[in-house]
Design an enzyme around this catalytic site. Structure first.
Site, short mmCIF file in Angstrom:
data_model
loop_
_atom_site.label_atom_id
_atom_site.label_comp_id
_atom_site.label_asym_id
_atom_site.label_seq_id
_atom_site.Cartn_x
_atom_site.Cartn_y
_atom_site.Cartn_z
N HIS A 1 0.82 -1.22 0.00
CA HIS A 1 0.00 0.00 0.00
C HIS A 1 0.85 1.27 0.00
O HIS A 1 0.32 2.37 -0.14
CB HIS A 1 -0.93 0.01 1.22
CG HIS A 1 -1.94 -1.09 1.22
ND1 HIS A 1 -2.78 -1.32 0.16
CD2 HIS A 1 -2.25 -2.04 2.13
CE1 HIS A 1 -3.56 -2.37 0.43
NE2 HIS A 1 -3.25 -2.82 1.61
N ARG B 1 7.04 -5.54 3.22
CA ARG B 1 5.76 -6.17 2.86
C ARG B 1 5.68 -6.16 1.35
O ARG B 1 5.76 -5.10 0.71
CB ARG B 1 4.56 -5.45 3.44
CG ARG B 1 3.28 -6.19 2.95
CD ARG B 1 2.08 -5.94 3.78
NE ARG B 1 1.57 -4.59 3.63
CZ ARG B 1 0.45 -4.17 4.18
NH1 ARG B 1 -0.28 -4.98 4.92
NH2 ARG B 1 0.07 -2.94 4.02
N GLU C 1 -5.87 -12.38 6.85
CA GLU C 1 -6.71 -11.19 6.79
C GLU C 1 -7.97 -11.38 5.95
O GLU C 1 -8.59 -10.41 5.55
CB GLU C 1 -5.91 -9.98 6.30
CG GLU C 1 -5.05 -10.25 5.08
CD GLU C 1 -4.21 -9.04 4.66
OE1 GLU C 1 -4.45 -7.93 5.15
OE2 GLU C 1 -3.33 -9.21 3.80
N ASP D 1 -8.35 -5.43 6.90
CA ASP D 1 -8.86 -6.36 5.89
C ASP D 1 -9.61 -7.52 6.55
O ASP D 1 -10.60 -8.01 6.00
CB ASP D 1 -7.71 -6.90 5.03
CG ASP D 1 -7.32 -5.92 3.94
OD1 ASP D 1 -8.21 -5.21 3.42
OD2 ASP D 1 -6.13 -5.83 3.60
#
Lengths: 261, 261, 261, 261, 261, 261
Positions: free
Chosen positions: F46, F71, F147, F173
């Site tokens: 993100h 990530r 998630e 999420d």
């Protein structure tokens, strides 16, 4: 603040081995930092980088133990102060030709009352810690390049500049200027006149209690320079080291393939 | 070293068609290099790039046959020398107002004994080959921009500067300065006074054996300038070409959709 | 959240005029945003940019009123979600060949329960405001490209995919695939078979309540496409607009100089 | 051209709240633009960015309603003009020590006849619209930093410079210079001498009809400065805000985990 | 379109000498292009670059005569097509383990009817000229890396894939996989089993009319590989060449200074 | 090779405090590394960065003592291996929904025989030293994000994956998926169902000897998570910390100026 490796070596009367960075790549800087140099110079004069790339390279040298120097493009307070704010621990300034220029250079490197450096060590304080301001004036190292006829004539006055740390010989420009174009550029000069000139600069440095550095093209010349008394020897830049190694590798490969070797 | 295309054209008494790069994108430079220009100017004065982007653009012009020029932001030895070291084969310097400034500009472009350029053609030697140093002083081209009242008054003295190659007319600033703000900025001037002033600069160049260039906004004006005797005509920059083409395309599309066309 | 300009136009039954960005330059994107397009597509499939450049371009379109679309390189949830998180208000996905692929594409574009988009609109929430999450599933626009023989055979099933907003015709790949290499690539197809195929895709879209877009090479073809019923017409990319304009400018300049014009 | 928010506020006799950008990241600039500042300063003196990053940040502030200022590295026409061409609506110039320097600064900011700014607002005209040239001389804002003993002695002469808009106090350098190294650097000075000096600069500005700004380290000091009469208060830079917030978050987390809180 | 140097050499039954680029720097790529390699591989798998840097490096190889290859990070149509669109003339794809994977790789490299490559050679057509589309399917070169136990077992089936041009041996991963972790990674394998395996791959290539390449760590091993029949030998990457050269230079300098040499 | 700080803390049964980097700026990463975190995650899912920016950030964390995690955008071997080659010491992989996906993730992280990671630790070996290969399989840390509803249903099977080190809870999420859109996104969940779900994931991790991490929005929630048994707590990302601090600073400044505070 970590002790500046150059000053540490000099306090032990040991010469510093300096490498030279011309590509503008942070990763190349990081690789070079692992090869055993005491100090590396990011060359923003003849190298291929702007300020952002210089910052990336200073970041890449973070905590490496290698003392990061920056050669600025020209005598001008802006690049000197910006390189220091970004974390350089020393500045090599080209074409210092007069005492007034040397004073201007020293002034840009030091906070009042020793100079006019503006306060704002944005990355320097991150990289070198909260003691940075108190130590900076004593810790950063300023090298004035002696590389023109005019500078050569004024070398004693320049060397006597209060607060200046070192002279740095640019053999190529020095030959170009002293010889007024009759001598080809290049480092590792063998002409007796040039050797005399180089040693004259070294003597001026020593007479005034300064250190002296020189750009060399080979380990052999660097060792001679140390023997003469130089305190910092640059041994080749990254682009030349790479080009030479790659060219040799290709040539040897082709020769072996052709059965010539 | 490949022959500099501008000098080659001039030796054949042909004018050079110059394009102008303002975006800072290497790929845009590469596209422009395929469109037939003799030479392209990377504008680091009013364009949107720093030194690293200028280098990327010089790399993008590699071996394209197009002569790479750089307009520096201001008279200052650092950007002049850095652009040359990065491979520019010519420099356009804005706001040269006096003979002394013209001499300083020429000095920054040439190695001793003709000037004070520092040796370190890091990319120039990669791009232009091992003969670069020997040829550089003769091969690189320096344009002094005449674009102020003061410069206009001094144009003969400036044109007589030894080692200067060309004058370059910035019509917008010239109108702004000669008219002291009464004339709007813009190229392709049609005021008789401005045309006279432009031709006066051209005459000064010719009288002293220099070449002359001018920034034009249209092929029509460029052709007139060539007829007057200009040796290099710039015809619009990339951003204006793109904006105009895109705006026309949208307008025409909307008109056709609306059935107005 | 500002209303998505594409949806606004469509709600008024007006076609959207789309431009295309291939250079990777934020400044070029900003220039294009001033030329009157309703929407601009950042082409990360065939364009010359990575994700960081795509972000720079999305930033450059900030508050311009132009709806920012991104064409992703391939059907893959990662680039779809990353472009949306970075602020794209629509995605064009190449090579959607089956219903399953169309569902996967829609799934990547929407938060649960409509899809599997992961939450983290890091820049989208800065660019589009605190209402972004609530509005996103309804507001972002997904275009499935129909450009292969397989997609053409499955076009009705694809068009029936719940949540899909539009089909988008890539005429060049469609010709290449339908013609199995016998038709040269290129847009603005005039072969009757190709026109029939393009209108067949349009009909499939309309039959299932979707919108339809198409890449055109000229305002004329775009106007025809609108007449056929297309809701979004792309009219040329930035690199072609620039190259064409520059080439014309040089050619005209040379012709005028030569007195041929 | 959109009205310059600083001038608008000043015309309503309201102070401007200014933020400070030191990282060189366009996205950080965009985030900061959403936090309520009237104006943001991109610090190219002590910040970690080159010209290309400054441009990216100016692009990120596009249409945000926040007035974009740039602090240049040093008094030099090139960075002043380049920042304006790239879209800055105001310039803060460090270390203006004399009337002559103030005049040189004003000259670089204004087109003839008010100054010598060269015409070429490549991005400014994209960002601020076709009326840019006509409005620029009146609209852009120039702040001369008063931060040395010499400047302090000359403050009235500097404030009387025609065309100058404002003085800006750099408390850290001012303390460093006035105290000749005896006072530690830092903002939010509490020494009576320093407060007197700061108010003396404010008075000089007001006496000559100028506005005045100051860099503050806290909302509290900023509020006091406004009470004294300052027209623009900078409240901390992005890097310090982030570092402080992160450090607090970690410390609190560790304390809570350890059960100390 | 210029002839692809690899295909030219192979048509003359000459081996190609390949260099390897891991830094992400365009200037480093340009330096390497001058050292005599026939071809250079931009390694986007293990190298330190994203797509934008890969593009910069492809631009830097422009017109150098050196054939630009790209190693993609993994078998995936997106990076294969993007590298080709950006101007790569060949792709090395890691970890091709089955015939199906080999077919997928070939499919991504070729326009219909030979594959599914999407049309949009944005930079390829600038770099390689208007004949690019017609020549591309025949001209670009695809190397499938054989570097796992599974690939080794399937090597004949892989080598028989229609449209595949060459196999490429990654000795380090091959040893790692065949030895299941018992053999340390590294190139220039001397274990008889490994040599047998490498030659087995070479034989499979030859049996099916393919070419074969291998990554070597020294000119000596490269020459042996050519003797075995390899058609392309990679001889070391830029980072290793630089690191080795720099380390040797420092070590020698220190030894000479210490008088040990 | 320096010991991985996360493993060291875990071996002492101490939780790791993790920070989160979303801007793509190396300098921001460097600042964050000085604020006391045990580990920092570069969020390429993100966050606003491509691979080159991720590399710059890994370089900026060099020798900081902070364990660098990345990530990845999605389960795909390419970004996992590239992040490790660039020096990440751990990977957080989003949306691991099944045992097969968990196995694929572990496989990408480890050299044979434990997995299929390809050998080429170009920067990892520079950053972590010559012992990198021997230590890597044991030293790097893999977190599978739980998630989604599907992952939640499969959590025991996932936790039992050989070679997996930890589970990581993405509360936003997870709420989005478990609640099928009825629960708003956001961290620091207070719904009893969500707390139960989070603790169920933690229990699954512990039952299979794994560690567990969770993203938190405040020190308070992080401390609760540690009390529950979490081994790594992320406490907010850089952009939120900065935005909150800046917004508070502006609000307070305005309130104080207005006399409201």
């Amino acid at each position: 603040m970590q002790p500046n490796r150059i000053r540490q070596l000099w306090s032990e009367n040991k010469p510093a081995v300096n490498g030279w960075l011309s590509t503008g790549s942070g990763f190349v800087a990081e690789i070079m930092a692992e090869q055993g140099y005491d100090t590396l110079t990011i060359d923003t004069q003849h190298g291929l980088m702007g300020h952002a790339e210089c910052v990336s390279m200073l970041i890449a040298l973070r905590n490496s133990g290698v003392c990061p120097l920056v050669r600025v493009p020209w005598l001008d307070p802006a690049p000197v102060m910006r390189a220091l704010d970004a974390g350089a621990l020393g500045i090599i300034c080209p074409m210092i030709n007069t005492r007034a220029e040397a004073e201007q250079f020293v002034g840009a490197m030091k906070y009042p009352p020793d100079g006019i450096r503006s306060f704002g060590p944005t990355r320097a304080i991150i990289a070198h810690g909260p003691g940075y301001y108190a130590a900076a004036n004593d810790d950063v190292v300023g090298f004035a390049m002696i590389e023109t006829e005019e500078a050569f004539a004024n070398v004693d006055e320049i060397a006597a500049t209060p607060g200046l740390d070192a002279l740095y010989v640019g053999p190529s420009d020095l030959a170009s200027s002293l010889g007024q174009g009759r001598l080809p550029p290049g480092v590792d000069r063998e002409e007796q006149d040039m050797i005399d000139a180089i040693r004259r600069i070294l003597d001026a440095a020593k007479k005034h209690g300064l250190r002296a550095g020189i750009f060399c093209g080979s380990p052999e010349y660097a060792a001679r320079a140390v023997e003469w008394g130089f305190d910092m020897v640059t041994v080749q830049n990254d682009t030349r080291l790479l080009a030479t190694a790659a060219e040799k590798s290709v040539t040897k490969t082709r020769a072996l393939i052709a059965g010539d070797d």
